[in-house]
Write a protein that holds these residues in place. Structure first.
Motif, PDB file in Angstrom:
ATOM      1  N   PHE A 199      37.551 -22.145 -16.404  1.00 47.92           N
ATOM      2  CA  PHE A 199      38.807 -22.516 -17.057  1.00 47.92           C
ATOM      3  C   PHE A 199      38.656 -22.270 -18.548  1.00 47.92           C
ATOM      4  O   PHE A 199      37.609 -22.572 -19.129  1.00 47.92           O
ATOM      5  CB  PHE A 199      39.144 -23.990 -16.825  1.00 47.92           C
ATOM      6  CG  PHE A 199      39.665 -24.304 -15.455  1.00 47.92           C
ATOM      7  CD1 PHE A 199      41.023 -24.381 -15.213  1.00 47.92           C
ATOM      8  CD2 PHE A 199      38.788 -24.527 -14.409  1.00 47.92           C
ATOM      9  CE1 PHE A 199      41.506 -24.671 -13.944  1.00 47.92           C
ATOM     10  CE2 PHE A 199      39.253 -24.816 -13.133  1.00 47.92           C
ATOM     11  CZ  PHE A 199      40.614 -24.887 -12.908  1.00 47.92           C
ATOM     12  N   MET A 215      42.854 -19.964 -15.446  1.00 46.67           N
ATOM     13  CA  MET A 215      41.798 -20.161 -14.463  1.00 46.67           C
ATOM     14  C   MET A 215      41.394 -18.804 -13.913  1.00 46.67           C
ATOM     15  O   MET A 215      42.249 -18.008 -13.534  1.00 46.67           O
ATOM     16  CB  MET A 215      42.302 -21.069 -13.332  1.00 46.67           C
ATOM     17  CG  MET A 215      41.334 -21.267 -12.182  1.00 46.67           C
ATOM     18  SD  MET A 215      42.120 -22.295 -10.893  1.00 46.67           S
ATOM     19  CE  MET A 215      40.880 -22.213  -9.604  1.00 46.67           C
ATOM     20  N   ALA A 226      36.949 -27.497 -14.213  1.00 50.05           N
ATOM     21  CA  ALA A 226      38.028 -28.060 -15.019  1.00 50.05           C
ATOM     22  C   ALA A 226      37.527 -29.228 -15.860  1.00 50.05           C
ATOM     23  O   ALA A 226      37.890 -29.364 -17.041  1.00 50.05           O
ATOM     24  CB  ALA A 226      39.171 -28.506 -14.118  1.00 50.05           C
TER      25      ALA A 226
END
Length: 424
Positions: free
Chosen positions: A269, A318, A372
């Protein structure tokens, strides 16, 4: 349920809907399109057409000094048409007549554009389409919903192309090779992907119109003329890109099966720092430009590095890669490319390596959640990686890893994280 009544053969042999006729509105639309085509053929052709070129929109007539398109760089030269048809000696039309004719011209232009984009004039109801394709209405409605089409009831909003599409989708379960659920998944994947593609391309076109000074009353006419030139090329290009992506996806699956490492991927990410604060300081246009530059730069960097851009979330992207080294290189290149882009603020990047679940073009699992969470732990312009990725990269002399201590990751416990930098 709607019976087939031999509609499949009628659609194939007759190219349309059996025992159905277009309503008056559809006939008027066709007449308007034919009239506009006739009028267009009698006027001076755009420069690109007179030069014998196809599929380009940037050529204008040399030495042109008048006309709507002569001062609009990047768009075809479209002669201005009078709002009201007049002949020599006639009295000037009244304001009401001028407005009525202008409205009729805009409607004709809009009908032409719709027919061009749909591949035909909308003239059939949903019932008629189902009857011609031999598909029960409830099944057809499931396909239409999966593709993201709004419910139009029994309005005459369908063309012959809708019959062909329904024949193809309905033919999957009827062949015995696939289930209806598979056909619905195919319809949904195409609908969701092309919906965003269409919005993106139309936004780009209207931005070009706005920059070129094309008024709202002229957009349908310009859209029709441009679409008539480039639509076949765009359609071929779409199929080409899809086939290349399909081959790449099949190759990845084949490689995973050969290596017995199905579902093992590196996930990253990249998050813009202080985006919330910037969104309050920048105008809407500036914010849109920032996001556009960020997404475009990120997409190019990920693709160049051999990864896949899974999704964009405004201030965050992403990505995924099949190897740890490839993901690490993408992360480093993202930082470097954003530093060279003055319009984009600093980045935070988190990358993790492990098993993932792939579904409908997206990926899920603990590895995704960990990547994340690591992003939120990173400092501005820092890449934080999990222990599995650090272990896989350790033998590679191209990368340097520095432990940053044990970090508490929400929902996942304590993680020995490391900061990734290029080797000196």
């Amino acid at each position: 349920m709607v019976p087939g009544d031999g509609g499949r053969d009628a659609a194939r042999n007759g190219g349309g809907i059996a025992d159905s006729a277009p309503d008056a509105g559809a006939a008027e639309s066709e007449q308007a399109a034919e009239t506009a085509e006739t009028a267009e053929s009698t006027q001076s052709a755009p420069a690109a057409e007179s030069a014998g070129t196809t599929g380009t929109t940037g050529t204008t007539a040399s030495g042109a000094s008048s006309g709507a398109g002569s001062a609009r760089s990047g768009l075809p030269d479209v002669p201005d048409l009078p709002d009201v048809p007049t002949t020599a000696g006639e009295a000037a039309p009244s304001e009401d007549q001028a407005q009525a004719w202008a409205a009729a011209k805009r409607k004709a232009n809009g009908d032409e554009l719709e027919a061009l984009l749909l591949g035909g004039v909308p003239r059939h109801t949903a019932y008629e389409v189902c009857k011609a394709a031999g598909i029960p209405y409830d099944e057809a409605r499931r396909y239409w919903r999966a593709m993201g089409f709004a419910d139009v009831g029994q309005a005459r909003a369908f063309t012959d192309a809708d019959v062909d599409a329904l024949l193809r989708l309905g033919g999957m379960p009827r062949s015995g090779l696939f289930t209806e659920e598979f056909a619905i998944q195919v319809a949904r994947s195409m609908g969701q992907t092309t919906a965003r593609l269409a919005e993106w391309q139309v936004d780009a076109l209207f931005d070009a119109f706005d920059t070129a000074g094309v008024g709202s009353a002229e957009m349908a006419e310009f859209g029709y003329r441009i679409g008539r030139r480039v639509l076949p090329e765009l359609e071929e290009l779409l199929v080409y890109v899809w086939r290349r992506q399909l081959a790449a996806a099949a190759g990845r699956v084949r490689q995973q099966l050969q290596e017995h490492a199905e579902g093992q991927q590196a996930v990253g990410f990249a998050d813009l720092v202080s985006f919330t604060r910037l969104s309050r300081q920048l105008s809407e246009e500036e914010l849109a430009r920032l996001v556009s530059v960020f997404e475009a730069t990120a997409a190019d960097t990920v693709a160049f590095g051999g990864g896949r851009l899974i999704k964009t979330l405004g201030d965050e992207i992403m990505f995924a890669a099949d190897s740890p080294a490839r993901a690490a290189r993408i992360a480093l290149d993202l930082l470097a490319s954003m530093r060279r882009t003055e319009a984009v603020p600093e980045l935070r990047i988190g990358v993790a390596y492990g098993h993932v679940v792939q579904r409908n073009g997206d990926i899920y699992g603990t590895t995704v959640n960990l990547a994340a969470r690591l992003t939120s732990l990173a400092e501005p312009d820092q890449i934080v990686v999990d222990p599995e990725l650090a272990k896989a990269l350790d033998p590679d002399a191209a990368f340097a890893l520095a432990p940053i201590g044990t970090r508490m990751v929400r929902g996942l416990g304590e993680i020995e994280a490391s900061a990734l930098t290029p080797a000196e």
